[in-house]
Design an enzyme around this catalytic site. Structure first.
Site, PDB file in Angstrom:
ATOM      1  N   HIS A  74      17.049  -2.180  31.251  1.00  0.00           N
ATOM      2  CA  HIS A  74      17.302  -1.154  30.240  1.00  0.00           C
ATOM      3  C   HIS A  74      16.680   0.178  30.635  1.00  0.00           C
ATOM      4  CE1 HIS A  74      18.217  -3.988  26.577  1.00  0.00           C
ATOM      5  NE2 HIS A  74      18.839  -4.366  27.681  1.00  0.00           N
ATOM      6  N   HIS A  82      21.138 -13.254  32.561  1.00  0.00           N
ATOM      7  CA  HIS A  82      21.174 -13.885  31.239  1.00  0.00           C
ATOM      8  C   HIS A  82      20.996 -15.401  31.330  1.00  0.00           C
ATOM      9  CE1 HIS A  82      23.503 -10.335  29.188  1.00  0.00           C
ATOM     10  NE2 HIS A  82      22.229 -10.054  29.442  1.00  0.00           N
ATOM     11  N   ASN A 117      16.080  -2.119  22.447  1.00  0.00           N
ATOM     12  CA  ASN A 117      14.777  -2.122  23.124  1.00  0.00           C
ATOM     13  C   ASN A 117      13.616  -2.584  22.250  1.00  0.00           C
ATOM     14  OD1 ASN A 117      16.003  -1.155  25.459  1.00  0.00           O
ATOM     15  ND2 ASN A 117      15.674   0.985  24.901  1.00  0.00           N
ATOM     16  N   ARG A 122      14.796  -7.777  31.232  1.00  0.00           N
ATOM     17  CA  ARG A 122      15.696  -6.878  30.495  1.00  0.00           C
ATOM     18  C   ARG A 122      15.098  -5.475  30.394  1.00  0.00           C
ATOM     19  NH1 ARG A 122      17.418 -11.376  30.680  1.00  0.00           N
ATOM     20  NH2 ARG A 122      18.197 -12.684  28.983  1.00  0.00           N
TER      21      ARG A 122
END
Length: 331
Positions: free
Chosen positions: A71, A193, A96, A67
């Site tokens: 991000h 995911h 975050n 992730r």
């Protein structure tokens, strides 16, 4: 004779196109596989060993690092701006600050600086660690182009560019298209995911007073038994920070069960479930699941391809960036 004279250069031309396309999968503008082969040949090995070491004591770092790279790339490009400390930086925002794995990147950087001072960027460490995390959770590997520089700017206000749990399909598509990614890339990368968790606060609204068309008041796109399960885990007045697996079939294994969940109305995030309820993205989910009558897609293979595309978003090269001495601060 004349026909074969025309055919031979045509075939050669097509072969060259195919070779160029294959090269594009492992090379981006300013990056290439093996960038550190001469300046720091052990770079990828050092990152890999660091990730493995941390994973053995805390498997949650795998989805966290995946992730983190995502991000990072969606805000200012893949320049490690997510790693910079500060009260108003990307790192100090809700999406975050909850990520696992910052210590892994710092550890890898320390080891790399000891071996090859001032050579390997934090942005490249992130890209490599994301790949290694997928492999550790039983996904397949891919070749990571390197050669990124680290950015010098990180603003919390720009984190709104990230895809969000309540985004409609059209908003999700636009956010990905703005980064040069296709609808297939969208479905593929959200498939990440299949490992990891989300906090109740990001989806609990779907479980209570969401709709008047369902007996339980939940999102009608959700399986009723799944709603009951999630309500027990995320009570309306419960702890919003409690973590729930995004893939209830195999939360620690990189596979296609996430897509099976979407088909069965068991997507945890609203934005995830919409990949199935919207016809334009459902086809890709079906192709990953091998639905008869559709051309199948290999999730692991396509994930690597989409990750290479994503990892070349807005990269800094040359004087556009720097090689940070520590990942948490600009030089």
């Amino acid at each position: 004779m004349g026909a074969s004279f025309i055919r031979t250069p045509t075939l050669l031309f097509l072969l060259l196109i195919a070779m160029a396309a294959a090269a594009a999968l492992v090379k981006g503008q300013g990056t290439r596989v093996g960038f550190y082969s001469r300046t720091c040949p052990q770079a990828e090995s050092i990152v890999q060993k660091t990730v493995i070491s941390h994973f053995q004591s805390n498997p949650a770092i795998a989805p966290g690092l995946l992730r983190m790279h995502f991000h990072d790339c969606f805000v200012r490009g893949c320049d490690a701006s997510i790693l910079i400390n500060g009260s108003s930086t990307e790192k100090n925002t809700v999406p975050n600050s909850l990520l696992n794995g910052y210590d892994v990147i710092d550890d890898a950087k320390t080891r790399l600086e000891a071996a090859c001072p001032g050579v390997v960027s934090c942005a490249d460490i992130l890209a490599l660690a994301a790949r290694d995390s997928v492999v550790l959770t039983k996904g397949i590997t891919w070749r990571v182009p390197t050669g990124r520089k680290d950015g010098r700017v990180s603003l919390a206000s720009e984190v709104s560019n990230l895809p969000a749990p309540r985004d409609s399909i059209e908003v999700q598509k636009q956010k990905f298209a703005d980064k040069g990614l296709t609808d297939q890339d969208l479905v593929t990368l959200v498939g990440g995911h299949t490992i990891g968790t989300s906090a109740c606060q990001f989806f609990r609204y779907r479980l209570y007073n969401f709709s008047t068309t369902t007996a339980n008041g939940a999102d009608p796109s959700m399986d009723a038994a799944f709603v009951t399960q999630l309500q027990s885990l995320c009570p309306a007045d419960g702890d919003g920070s409690r973590r729930i697996a995004l893939d209830t079939g195999s939360p620690n294994r990189f596979d296609t069960s996430f897509f099976t969940n979407l088909r069965n109305g068991r997507g945890v995030l609203e934005s995830d479930q919409k990949l199935w309820t919207d016809a334009s993205t459902r086809t890709f989910v079906q192709r990953f699941l091998g639905v008869r009558g559709l051309l199948g897609l290999n999730f692991n293979l396509e994930f690597g391809r989409s990750m290479v595309k994503m990892s070349n978003i807005g990269i800094k090269t040359g004087t556009e960036g720097e090689i940070r001495r520590v990942c948490t601060a600009i030089n």
